[in-house]
Design an enzyme around this catalytic site. Structure first.
Site, mmCIF file in Angstrom:
data_model
loop_
_atom_site.group_PDB
_atom_site.id
_atom_site.type_symbol
_atom_site.label_atom_id
_atom_site.label_comp_id
_atom_site.label_asym_id
_atom_site.label_seq_id
_atom_site.Cartn_x
_atom_site.Cartn_y
_atom_site.Cartn_z
ATOM 1 N N GLY A 1 -36.761 -54.692 63.013
ATOM 2 C CA GLY A 1 -38.162 -54.287 63.037
ATOM 3 C C GLY A 1 -39.024 -55.236 62.226
ATOM 4 O O GLY A 1 -38.528 -55.950 61.341
ATOM 5 N N ALA A 2 -40.317 -55.268 62.569
ATOM 6 C CA ALA A 2 -41.258 -56.139 61.856
ATOM 7 C C ALA A 2 -42.601 -55.437 61.708
ATOM 8 O O ALA A 2 -43.638 -56.080 61.612
ATOM 9 C CB ALA A 2 -41.416 -57.464 62.617
ATOM 10 N N THR B 1 -51.523 -42.416 55.055
ATOM 11 C CA THR B 1 -50.420 -42.614 56.005
ATOM 12 C C THR B 1 -50.966 -43.019 57.367
ATOM 13 O O THR B 1 -52.169 -43.307 57.495
ATOM 14 C CB THR B 1 -49.516 -41.353 56.034
ATOM 15 O OG1 THR B 1 -48.360 -41.646 56.820
ATOM 16 C CG2 THR B 1 -50.228 -40.131 56.598
ATOM 17 N N GLY C 1 -32.778 -42.065 55.117
ATOM 18 C CA GLY C 1 -34.150 -42.496 54.846
ATOM 19 C C GLY C 1 -35.006 -41.521 54.058
ATOM 20 O O GLY C 1 -36.123 -41.880 53.641
ATOM 21 N N LYS D 1 -53.125 -47.137 56.935
ATOM 22 C CA LYS D 1 -52.665 -47.951 55.800
ATOM 23 C C LYS D 1 -53.322 -49.347 55.719
ATOM 24 O O LYS D 1 -53.615 -49.830 54.637
ATOM 25 C CB LYS D 1 -51.148 -48.106 55.834
ATOM 26 C CG LYS D 1 -50.381 -46.827 55.477
ATOM 27 C CD LYS D 1 -48.895 -47.132 55.397
ATOM 28 C CE LYS D 1 -48.089 -45.864 55.177
ATOM 29 N NZ LYS D 1 -46.651 -46.154 55.007
ATOM 30 N N ASP E 1 -44.162 -48.245 49.085
ATOM 31 C CA ASP E 1 -43.080 -48.096 50.068
ATOM 32 C C ASP E 1 -41.854 -48.945 49.695
ATOM 33 O O ASP E 1 -40.715 -48.491 49.830
ATOM 34 C CB ASP E 1 -43.563 -48.490 51.478
ATOM 35 C CG ASP E 1 -44.358 -47.367 52.147
ATOM 36 O OD1 ASP E 1 -44.177 -46.194 51.772
ATOM 37 O OD2 ASP E 1 -45.173 -47.676 53.042
ATOM 38 N N TYR F 1 -35.694 -40.687 59.148
ATOM 39 C CA TYR F 1 -34.983 -39.565 58.505
ATOM 40 C C TYR F 1 -35.038 -38.290 59.347
ATOM 41 O O TYR F 1 -34.725 -37.203 58.857
ATOM 42 C CB TYR F 1 -35.509 -39.320 57.083
ATOM 43 C CG TYR F 1 -36.979 -39.095 56.981
ATOM 44 C CD1 TYR F 1 -37.535 -37.854 57.259
ATOM 45 C CD2 TYR F 1 -37.826 -40.139 56.634
ATOM 46 C CE1 TYR F 1 -38.897 -37.657 57.193
ATOM 47 C CE2 TYR F 1 -39.191 -39.952 56.564
ATOM 48 C CZ TYR F 1 -39.709 -38.712 56.845
ATOM 49 O OH TYR F 1 -41.064 -38.516 56.787
HETATM 50 N N1 LIG Z 1 -38.337 -43.192 55.098
HETATM 51 C C1 LIG Z 1 -39.590 -43.489 54.834
HETATM 52 O O1 LIG Z 1 -40.131 -43.236 53.751
HETATM 53 C C2 LIG Z 1 -40.392 -44.243 55.869
HETATM 54 C C3 LIG Z 1 -41.531 -44.992 55.481
HETATM 55 C C4 LIG Z 1 -42.257 -45.675 56.470
HETATM 56 C C5 LIG Z 1 -41.842 -45.601 57.802
HETATM 57 N N2 LIG Z 1 -40.736 -44.864 58.128
HETATM 58 C C6 LIG Z 1 -40.276 -44.808 59.532
HETATM 59 O O2 LIG Z 1 -40.014 -46.146 59.936
HETATM 60 C C7 LIG Z 1 -40.304 -46.321 61.314
HETATM 61 C C8 LIG Z 1 -41.235 -47.523 61.493
HETATM 62 O O3 LIG Z 1 -42.472 -47.283 60.841
HETATM 63 P P1 LIG Z 1 -43.619 -48.415 60.809
HETATM 64 O O4 LIG Z 1 -44.761 -47.842 60.062
HETATM 65 O O5 LIG Z 1 -43.048 -49.737 60.401
HETATM 66 O O6 LIG Z 1 -43.984 -48.480 62.388
HETATM 67 P P2 LIG Z 1 -44.646 -49.684 63.211
HETATM 68 O O7 LIG Z 1 -45.473 -50.545 62.326
HETATM 69 O O8 LIG Z 1 -45.264 -49.039 64.402
HETATM 70 O O9 LIG Z 1 -43.365 -50.553 63.710
HETATM 71 C C9 LIG Z 1 -42.467 -50.046 64.667
HETATM 72 C C10 LIG Z 1 -41.288 -51.003 64.838
HETATM 73 O O10 LIG Z 1 -40.370 -50.424 65.785
HETATM 74 C C11 LIG Z 1 -40.130 -51.363 66.816
HETATM 75 N N3 LIG Z 1 -39.875 -50.696 68.092
HETATM 76 C C12 LIG Z 1 -40.555 -49.637 68.601
HETATM 77 N N4 LIG Z 1 -40.063 -49.308 69.809
HETATM 78 C C13 LIG Z 1 -39.059 -50.204 70.070
HETATM 79 C C14 LIG Z 1 -38.156 -50.399 71.158
HETATM 80 N N5 LIG Z 1 -38.195 -49.610 72.248
HETATM 81 N N6 LIG Z 1 -37.254 -51.400 71.095
HETATM 82 C C15 LIG Z 1 -37.202 -52.198 70.001
HETATM 83 N N7 LIG Z 1 -38.031 -52.061 68.923
HETATM 84 C C16 LIG Z 1 -38.940 -51.077 68.967
HETATM 85 C C17 LIG Z 1 -41.376 -52.206 66.879
HETATM 86 O O11 LIG Z 1 -41.099 -53.414 67.519
HETATM 87 P P3 LIG Z 1 -42.289 -54.242 68.290
HETATM 88 O O12 LIG Z 1 -42.969 -55.067 67.211
HETATM 89 O O13 LIG Z 1 -41.562 -55.047 69.289
HETATM 90 O O14 LIG Z 1 -43.213 -53.211 68.901
HETATM 91 C C18 LIG Z 1 -41.669 -52.380 65.385
HETATM 92 O O15 LIG Z 1 -40.856 -53.362 64.813
HETATM 93 C C19 LIG Z 1 -40.918 -44.982 61.767
HETATM 94 O O16 LIG Z 1 -39.876 -44.241 62.383
HETATM 95 C C20 LIG Z 1 -41.349 -44.309 60.486
HETATM 96 O O17 LIG Z 1 -41.313 -42.902 60.574
HETATM 97 C C21 LIG Z 1 -40.008 -44.200 57.194
#
Ligand SMILES: NC(=O)c1ccc[n+]([C@@H]2O[C@H](COP(=O)([O-])OP(=O)(O)OC[C@H]3O[C@@H](n4cnc5c(N)ncnc54)[C@H](OP(=O)(O)O)[C@@H]3O)[C@@H](O)[C@H]2O)c1
Length: 285
Positions: free
Chosen positions: A138-139, A71, A250, A75, A112, A229
């Site tokens: 998101g990306a 995690t 989630g 990753k 995932d 979640y």
């Molecule tokens: N349910 C599940 O099993 C599961 C699995 C994986 C992740 N998640 C959750 O999903 C979320 C994202 O995870 P990740 O691993 O993809 O994280 P990550 O790679 O850090 O990506 C974060 C995303 O959030 C955006 N973001 C952050 N702050 C922002 C703001 N103030 N305004 C607009 N956009 C913002 C970022 O945009 P920028 O590119 O502009 O920074 C990016 O697109 C987390 O909350 C994580 O806990 C859940």
């Protein structure tokens, strides 16, 4: 269910590597299944610093581990460190499940996207990714896994809406397919005629900023999923539910993504039940 492990000298051992890892619900989740199936095994938290990650991973076969989940923040490094990875993990650019093969090599996979699809299938009867355009907010890493899963299961179009446009462009370049970028300021209009809206940003999570998004343009038949979640019902899900959209939280993604790893390490196909959900949620209390 109480977790009472009975380990022998033949126990199968797996775990989760992260930094930090104390917040992870995976030990509780896998512990539930181990107990449910009476398996002689354990799943342990492994706090591993980024600079020691590759060495820790390489030690797994020597320590007799069956494998690990990986995690944040490991990753992407995991993809580079394993001996083999499958095409899905390579397209996503990240590995979240590692299986130690009988010859001691490391096999990297990413579950995932599987967890995401299974969560929606379980949450909305008859849901199909083919129903219409999907909007991903998101990306980041999660968005990449979800975009690959949706494309591979026939989504006709995916609109990527991200604050940092360069990151959205990178995602589209790496993954290819019917992806379209919409700027963050235009996010409300990206919802027109969508069949699915997924928040993959950290916005709306406890302790983070709120997600500001007008839902007026979103058809009420569109399914809304927040992969955040914590809280379980995010403000996005509450607003979507209030206007009649089917919603999926989630937590199920986390539970379903764990299934392939457990099956590979412990030889049993586990299932996700309401009792498991409650048990994993109790960890938060
Ligand atoms: N349910 C599940 O099993 C599961 C699995 C994986 C992740 N998640 C959750 O999903 C979320 C994202 O995870 P990740 O691993 O993809 O994280 P990550 O790679 O850090 O990506 C974060 C995303 O959030 C955006 N973001 C952050 N702050 C922002 C703001 N103030 N305004 C607009 N956009 C913002 C970022 O945009 P920028 O590119 O502009 O920074 C990016 O697109 C987390 O909350 C994580 O806990 C859940």
């Amino acid at each position: 269910m109480s977790i009472g492990l009975t380990l022998s000298g033949r126990s199968r051992i797996a775990g989760v590597m992260g930094w930090p890892v104390a917040h992870s619900r995976s030990p509780r989740l896998h512990g539930y299944w181990l107990q449910e199936h009476g398996i002689d095994g354990a799943y342990v938290p492994l706090p591993v610093r980024p600079e020691q990650f590759t060495a820790a991973l390489r030690a797994l076969p020597m320590l007799g581990f069956a494998g690990v989940n990986v995690t944040v923040p490991h990753k992407e490094a995991a993809l580079a460190a394993v001996d083999r990875s499958n095409p899905t993990a390579r397209r996503i650019g990240a590995v979240n499940t590692i299986v130690v093969s009988t010859d001691g090599t490391l096999d990297g996979r990413n579950s995932d996207g599987f967890g995401f699809l299974e969560n929606l299938r379980a949450g909305v009867a008859g849901w199909s990714p083919k129903a219409g355009p999907a909007v991903l907010l998101g990306a980041g890493g999660a968005a990449r896994a979800i975009a690959v899963a949706l494309l591979d299961s026939g989504a006709p179009e995916i609109r990527i809406v991200n604050r940092t446009v360069e990151r959205a462009e990178r995602l589209c370049r790496d993954i290819g397919g019917l992806l379209r970028i919409v700027s963050w300021t235009e996010r409300a209009s990206a919802l027109a005629e969508a069949a699915l809206l997924v928040n993959t940003t950290t916005l709306g999570m406890t302790g983070q900023l709120a997600l500001e998004l007008a839902l007026d343009r979103l058809p009420t038949a569109a399914v809304v999923n927040d992969i955040v979640y914590s809280p379980l019902e995010t403000p996005l899900l509450a607003a979507a539910k209030a206007r009649g959209n089917p919603v999926v939280d989630g937590l199920g993604m986390l539970l379903h993504q764990a299934r392939p790893g457990f099956a590979a390490w412990f030889g049993v196909e586990p299932i996700v039940t309401p009792e498991l959900r409650r048990f994993v949620l109790d960890a938060a209390g």
